[in-house]
Design an enzyme around this catalytic site. Structure first.
Site, PDB file in Angstrom:
ATOM      1  N   THR A 149       0.820  -1.209   0.000  1.00 33.56           N
ATOM      2  CA  THR A 149       0.000   0.000   0.000  1.00 33.56           C
ATOM      3  C   THR A 149       0.858   1.265   0.000  1.00 33.56           C
ATOM      4  O   THR A 149       1.731   1.429   0.861  1.00 33.56           O
ATOM      5  CB  THR A 149      -0.887   0.004   1.265  1.00 33.56           C
ATOM      6  OG1 THR A 149      -1.620  -1.226   1.300  1.00 33.56           O
ATOM      7  CG2 THR A 149      -1.848   1.175   1.266  1.00 33.56           C
ATOM      8  N   GLU A 150       0.610   2.147  -0.956  1.00 36.99           N
ATOM      9  CA  GLU A 150       1.297   3.446  -1.054  1.00 36.99           C
ATOM     10  C   GLU A 150       2.816   3.294  -1.091  1.00 36.99           C
ATOM     11  O   GLU A 150       3.546   4.185  -0.657  1.00 36.99           O
ATOM     12  CB  GLU A 150       0.892   4.373   0.108  1.00 36.99           C
ATOM     13  CG  GLU A 150      -0.619   4.545   0.277  1.00 36.99           C
ATOM     14  CD  GLU A 150      -1.254   5.392  -0.811  1.00 36.99           C
ATOM     15  OE1 GLU A 150      -0.514   5.912  -1.672  1.00 36.99           O
ATOM     16  OE2 GLU A 150      -2.490   5.524  -0.809  1.00 36.99           O
ATOM     17  N   LEU A 151       3.282   2.155  -1.614  1.00 39.78           N
ATOM     18  CA  LEU A 151       4.717   1.826  -1.657  1.00 39.78           C
ATOM     19  C   LEU A 151       5.368   1.943  -0.272  1.00 39.78           C
ATOM     20  O   LEU A 151       6.534   2.332  -0.164  1.00 39.78           O
ATOM     21  CB  LEU A 151       5.472   2.687  -2.686  1.00 39.78           C
ATOM     22  CG  LEU A 151       5.067   2.540  -4.143  1.00 39.78           C
ATOM     23  CD1 LEU A 151       6.173   3.069  -5.058  1.00 39.78           C
ATOM     24  CD2 LEU A 151       4.728   1.117  -4.535  1.00 39.78           C
ATOM     25  N   TRP A 303       5.636   6.447  -1.082  1.00 39.58           N
ATOM     26  CA  TRP A 303       5.746   7.329  -2.255  1.00 39.58           C
ATOM     27  C   TRP A 303       4.991   8.629  -2.057  1.00 39.58           C
ATOM     28  O   TRP A 303       4.795   9.373  -3.002  1.00 39.58           O
ATOM     29  CB  TRP A 303       5.327   6.605  -3.535  1.00 39.58           C
ATOM     30  CG  TRP A 303       3.864   6.317  -3.763  1.00 39.58           C
ATOM     31  CD1 TRP A 303       2.820   6.562  -2.931  1.00 39.58           C
ATOM     32  CD2 TRP A 303       3.302   5.748  -4.973  1.00 39.58           C
ATOM     33  NE1 TRP A 303       1.637   6.170  -3.509  1.00 39.58           N
ATOM     34  CE2 TRP A 303       1.912   5.664  -4.774  1.00 39.58           C
ATOM     35  CE3 TRP A 303       3.840   5.308  -6.180  1.00 39.58           C
ATOM     36  CZ2 TRP A 303       1.048   5.142  -5.751  1.00 39.58           C
ATOM     37  CZ3 TRP A 303       2.969   4.801  -7.142  1.00 39.58           C
ATOM     38  CH2 TRP A 303       1.597   4.710  -6.919  1.00 39.58           C
TER      39      TRP A 303
END
Lengths: 429, 402
Positions: A149-151, A303
């Site tokens: 999730t979300e890097l 990220w």
């Protein structure tokens, strides 16, 4: 030779309706807002489908048919796929048509697009498993590469992913970890044996995702030939350019009027004009290149924003209070074995709920404000906490009903999802 | 500059606003002669005070009652004069004495214009407009009228007093520029007074942090959560909505006290209503407070609620945030245009207000975030920004760019 590796993130959460203290104990339809606002999930899904998914898929299908060398990859959240199945089957079919070309790789993530890795490894594995199952069912693929999730990434995440049998993982090419090194190579996560990490080239990715329509940007307007030149300039200085971005970039964040679809339509042709360039999926990149060095992330990175940290989801007291409460309820909720209740609890784990509570609007906050369907982060928090209160009451009621058969919860032994048996043996061995 | 009140002698936001504005104007090198209708024991080194009664010749000098308040309505005005209602009043919304005072003030405008040297005439609210118009007439200088409230806000839109309306309208028509304290107020001015929008500039009020000192928290807080209402008990401030909301809050969160600070014509009605609803033991009526006591009231509260029906600006939420107390304000208040870190509801939506109040009381993290972010937000504010906007308006006028 330089390879272009596209990965598009496709995700929509189940946003929770405006839910007040008066609703607690009276209604449990948390995700079924019927208004014309952006809290109405069906409404949002249809809007994004019209503006982004359908037109962008049409362009990509055309490109895949035109250029046999063109390849891409997607990561779909499970909650997005669930909504597509229910409310927009034609959109799901258009994604399946892309995958059927045989040149689209699908990555794994947590079904609920959650931050579960940070709070419960058992819960994390359950959700990865559930995601793998829906990808197998809808696309007939078994993902080999993982993106969290979300890097959100750290050495610990990489270790866990290696233990789960993946050969690669996606992360942000954060400058403060890379230092002088380039994101255009593969790296070996610290403490990993075989796993390889693909790092996002955030400059070239963000040129498309964030700056494309920015008129004050000195490179505006960005054209496909210009961008192809930038890509070509990497030749000799890297193996792969990882262009990772939200799929909603096309048509939703960058409106059709900005020319984003024309840009996309012309980019592969421009890039392929140079015989030194090609396209690869993440798995192909991993099979083609060896890691150049170690990628050491002792702390979490992501990220998001300029900070590339967790502060967009876990930056203030409300966010911490809300997520701690969610995971504190885990034991109680799972013990009920009530599928609907467990599913609702997991949908509350989706990272977007915490993002909506973000209050750092005054630094780089415009992004948060733009994506917030609530009037304020405070309103988001209030509805969320009221829903949790109701969920807990339901769990209490159900466990009183089940009092005669209390079985302690053990995530590695519980057989909530049948498909998990093989998978679970992997992780426990 | 023509004003009506100045701290510490004031009953509402007008005096506070004049104080902050004139201080920052002075900081930015604008000399202000501040005219008050009569001598008050005011003390501020950044303005030159001119008292209307002292400028009159001995033969016309008069002494007035000291009960004049710019927002008074007839009932409160008469109550304060006689404690009981007297004979029927021909002007139902205002006491006669208020009008007499306004007329008297108007008569001295001309005299003051002769005595003082100035480039701009700046008048605050209708009470001062007669005086300002007279000053403009004899001096020919530019006139800026500053609308802190309109008659429509003070009366809630019904029983608009024609006398007051006429003065407001005439003042704005004759002015070279009109300053409104919010876009909300500007819209009212355009809609109800027919003033061209391009003549009306919006300059939001502000607050200066050093005015407020954070002090010890009151004992009451140890056993109860405190929800505060602070403002005049008049239709405009929505105290009745506060009471209905309180009733709903108590159904979900009993360990709370509602503190009401302020007085006004609805005071008796509100006290009666609270008793009727059977929640009198949950209410404290603290009456009208000043200065440090106001700060204390904010500081002891867990939440400040301003359910205004119609609020041109509303400076109290800024004061509350300065004192570290989060705010729930109505969408119908101009101040909601400048504060993001607060809760907002429609004043009539008592369910939504109750939901938000209970949430603040129940979820500590919510209260902490509102408090910290809200305080940070108001700390960045200062009267210097609005004062600079006012100077821009002056300069445009003087450069003939209006």
């Amino acid at each position: 030779m330089v390879s272009i590796c596209f990965y598009f993130q496709v995700h929509q959460p189940f946003r929770i309706r405006k839910y007040s203290i008066f609703d607690i104990g009276n209604r449990s339809d948390y995700f079924s807002d019927q208004s014309q606002t952006s809290l109405n999930n069906v409404h949002v899904l249809n809007k994004v489908a019209q503006k982004c998914y359908l037109p962008a898929n049409a362009v990509l299908l055309e490109l895949l048919n035109t250029y046999p060398e063109f390849k891409i990859s997607f990561s779909f959240s499970g909650v997005l796929l669930e909504q597509l199945e229910k409310y927009a089957p034609e959109v799901l079919a258009s994604f399946q048509a892309l995958v059927n070309t045989g040149r689209v790789e699908i990555l794994d993530e947590t079904y609920y697009h959650s931050l579960s890795f940070l709070y419960s490894k058992g819960e994390f594995r359950e959700q990865v498993l559930q995601h793998r199952a829906i990808i197998q069912r809808l696309f007939g693929q078994t993902p080999k590469v993982f993106r969290n999730t979300e890097l959100i990434y750290s050495n610990a995440v990489a270790q866990e992913i290696e233990a789960l049998g993946y050969k690669g993982i996606i992360a942000e090419g954060a400058d403060f970890i890379l230092g002088w090194r380039s994101p255009n190579f593969l790296y070996r996560p610290a403490q990993a044996k075989k796993l390889k990490v693909l790092l996002k080239n955030y400059r070239l990715s963000d040129d498309i995702a964030f700056r494309f329509s920015e008129r004050s940007w000195k490179e505006w307007p960005l054209t496909a030939p210009k961008y192809a030149q930038w890509v070509h300039a990497v030749n000799g200085n890297g193996n792969v350019i990882n262009l990772f971005m939200d799929y909603e970039t096309f048509g939703e964040h960058q409106w059709s009027e900005t020319g984003i679809f024309d840009f996309l339509r012309h980019l592969p042709g421009e890039i392929l004009k140079n015989p030194d360039n090609n396209f690869k999926t993440p798995s192909e990149v991993i099979d083609s290149y060896e890691p150049l060095g170690e990628f050491n992330a002792p702390n979490y990175i992501s990220w998001a924003d300029v900070e590339r940290d967790l502060s967009a989801w876990l930056g203030n007291d409300m966010q911490h209070a809300a997520i701690n409460r969610v995971y504190a309820l885990g034991h109680k909720v799972l013990q009920t074995k009530n599928a609907a209740l467990i599913d609702a609890w997991r949908k509350l784990q989706t990272s977007d709920h915490f993002y909506y509570m973000c209050t750092k609007w005054f630094s780089d906050g415009d992004v948060h404000k733009y994506f917030n369907p609530y009037n304020s982060p405070y309103d988001a928090f209030i509805s969320f906490m009221n829903v949790l209160h109701d969920l807990e009451m339901r769990a209490d009621t159900l466990s009183r009903e089940n009092e005669h058969e209390i079985i302690p919860y053990n995530p590695l032994k519980e057989n909530i999802y049948k498909s998990g048996d093989v998978f679970r043996d992997e992780v426990t061995s | 500059m023509f004003g009506w009140e100045f701290p510490p002698f004031y009953s509402g936001g007008l005096g506070t606003a004049c104080y902050g504005l004139t201080r920052s104007l002075n900081k930015q090198h604008v000399a202000v002669s501040f005219v008050l209708p009569r001598r008050l024991n005011v003390d501020a080194d950044f303005v030159k005070f001119v008292f209307g009664d002292e400028e009159l010749s001995p033969s016309t000098r008069y002494v007035v009652n000291s009960l004049i308040q710019p927002y008074s309505t007839s009932e409160s005005y008469e109550n304060s004069l006689h404690y009981e209602k007297g004979t029927p009043n021909p002007n139902p919304a205002y006491g006669n004495n208020l009008f007499e005072e306004v007329e008297r003030y108007g008569a001295i405008g001309e005299k003051i214009a002769h005595m003082e040297t100035f480039d701009i005439i700046h008048a605050h609210d209708w009470l001062t407009f007669k005086a300002a118009l007279a000053a403009k007439k004899v001096s020919g200088k530019y006139l800026v009228v500053h609308m802190h409230a309109t008659e429509f806000d003070r009366t809630g839109g019904s029983n608009v007093n024609q006398y007051v309306y006429d003065i407001e309208r005439k003042g704005m028509e004759a002015a070279d520029k009109v300053i409104a304290v919010s876009n909300y107020t500007k819209q009212k001015i355009v809609d109800h007074y027919g003033i061209p929008a391009e003549k009306v500039e919006v300059v939001h009020n502000s607050v200066d942090f050093e005015d407020y000192v954070v002090e010890q928290i009151h004992d009451l807080k140890k056993t109860n959560k405190i929800v505060l209402f602070l403002g005049r008990l008049t239709l405009q401030k929505g105290p009745d909505y506060f009471v209905y909301t309180a009733q709903k809050v108590l159904e979900h969160y009993p360990k709370v006290m509602f503190v009401v600070v302020g007085s006004g014509d609805m005071e008796r009605m509100i006290i009666r209503k609270v008793a009727e609803l059977g929640i009198a033991d949950k209410f404290i009526f603290a009456g009208f407070l000043r200065g440090k006591d106001v700060a204390k009231a904010y500081q002891m509260a867990d939440l400040y609620v301003l359910p205004s029906v119609s609020e041109p600006f509303g400076i109290t939420p800024l004061e509350s945030l300065m004192n570290g107390t989060p705010v729930l304000m109505s969408n119908q208040s101009g101040v909601s245009e400048v504060v993001t870190h607060c809760l907002k509801s429609d004043f009539w939506d008592t369910d939504d207000m109750a939901n938000k109040i209970v949430s603040v009381l129940k979820y500590d993290a919510l209260q902490r975030c509102l408090k910290e972010n809200g305080r940070r937000e108001v700390q960045k504010m200062s009267w210097d920004t609005p004062a600079a906007r006012v100077i821009d308006i002056y300069e445009d006028l003087l450069n003939g760019q209006h």
